[in-house]
Scaffold this motif. Structure first.
Motif, PDB file in Angstrom:
ATOM      1  N   GLN A   1      -4.468  -5.998   2.264  1.00 38.95           N
ATOM      2  CA  GLN A   1      -3.095  -5.497   2.159  1.00 38.95           C
ATOM      3  C   GLN A   1      -2.807  -5.022   0.732  1.00 38.95           C
ATOM      4  O   GLN A   1      -2.155  -3.996   0.532  1.00 38.95           O
ATOM      5  CB  GLN A   1      -2.101  -6.582   2.564  1.00 38.95           C
TER       6      GLN A   1
ATOM      7  N   ALA B   1      -1.837   1.351   7.946  1.00 37.22           N
ATOM      8  CA  ALA B   1      -2.195   1.459   6.530  1.00 37.22           C
ATOM      9  C   ALA B   1      -2.018   2.883   6.021  1.00 37.22           C
ATOM     10  O   ALA B   1      -1.411   3.117   4.965  1.00 37.22           O
ATOM     11  CB  ALA B   1      -3.637   0.989   6.319  1.00 37.22           C
TER      12      ALA B   1
ATOM     13  N   MET C   1      -7.851   2.309   8.176  1.00 40.83           N
ATOM     14  CA  MET C   1      -6.642   3.113   7.947  1.00 40.83           C
ATOM     15  C   MET C   1      -5.615   3.023   9.069  1.00 40.83           C
ATOM     16  O   MET C   1      -4.425   3.218   8.845  1.00 40.83           O
ATOM     17  CB  MET C   1      -7.007   4.574   7.683  1.00 40.83           C
TER      18      MET C   1
ATOM     19  N   LEU D   1      -7.286   5.696   0.376  1.00 41.06           N
ATOM     20  CA  LEU D   1      -7.817   4.533   1.085  1.00 41.06           C
ATOM     21  C   LEU D   1      -9.329   4.434   0.910  1.00 41.06           C
ATOM     22  O   LEU D   1      -9.883   3.342   0.814  1.00 41.06           O
ATOM     23  CB  LEU D   1      -7.445   4.591   2.559  1.00 41.06           C
TER      24      LEU D   1
ATOM     25  N   VAL E   1      -4.304  -1.671   0.223  1.00 39.54           N
ATOM     26  CA  VAL E   1      -3.446  -0.633   0.794  1.00 39.54           C
ATOM     27  C   VAL E   1      -2.306  -0.317  -0.174  1.00 39.54           C
ATOM     28  O   VAL E   1      -1.959   0.848  -0.396  1.00 39.54           O
ATOM     29  CB  VAL E   1      -2.876  -1.066   2.167  1.00 39.54           C
TER      30      VAL E   1
END
Length: 215
Positions: free
Chosen positions: A132, A85, A120, A111, A135
């Motif tokens: 997702q 991520a 992360m 994040l 992210v």
């Protein structure tokens, strides 16, 4: 025969607005989004983004504008599957030539903004669809863009995850980010402050939203 996807559209989006673009298939909303995102240039007329005349920009300049001034969020997330991520979030900053230390600090901050600092180091297949997309939002924020463009950002999410994503967009907008999203879902558009409806390449209506159920 020349076909005009957009016809005589005049549109002004102020800094810090939260806008949704709606309309049936073929209405011109995707073309409008591509123009706003500097993926397409208008064949006539003028488009200015954050003081930059996009119509006269070269391909290299357009690429720089996209990287530095626009954050993109897509329906399918478009994350690198084998990359963590935080590395996904760092990618636009890598293209922008920022140092490793700057990239890592900014990625961690972004994040944290979307509530995923504890994930992360997870790869996309270790995250839910909603995670997702968070992210992807963090990645869109990485270069501190002038505008965030979201193309059907909740299209692949369930209702609960969609609400979470729209809540994040609302928080970002409250914090000063300009956000424009394309959606076909009235309940998603109702989260925004302004709804622009396209039909046959023209703006059919442009009005303030009064909240949930207003569309």
């Amino acid at each position: 025969m020349r076909v005009h996807a957009l016809k005589g559209v005049t549109l002004h989006i102020e800094e810090r607005e939260f806008v949704s673009i709606m309309g049936p298939s073929g209405s011109g909303k995707s073309t409008m989004m591509n123009v706003i995102g500097c993926l397409d240039k208008p064949s006539s007329g003028m488009y200015t983004l954050d003081g930059t005349d996009i119509g006269s920009a070269t391909s290299k300049q357009l690429s720089e504008v996209r990287n530095q001034k626009i954050g993109f969020v897509f329906q399918n997330f478009n994350l690198l599957k084998r990359t963590s991520a935080i590395e996904n979030v760092e990618l636009p900053m890598l293209y922008a030539g920022k140092s490793k230390k700057t990239r890592r600090e900014r990625a961690e901050y972004c994040l944290e903004l979307v509530g995923l600092k504890d994930r992360m180091h997870h790869k996309p297949n270790e995250l839910s669809g909603g995670q997702q997309q968070r992210v992807a939002i963090a990645r869109a924020l990485s270069n501190d863009p002038a505008i965030i463009l979201a193309d059907e950002p909740t299209g692949n999410l369930d209702s609960a995850s969609s609400e979470e994503i729209m809540s994040i967009f609302k928080q970002l907008n409250d914090g000063g980010n300009t956000i424009v999203l394309v959606t076909h879902e009235p309940e998603i558009a109702a989260h925004t402050n302004r709804i622009i409806w396209f039909r046959d390449g023209k703006i059919e209506s442009d009005r303030l939203s009064t909240g949930r159920g207003s569309v």
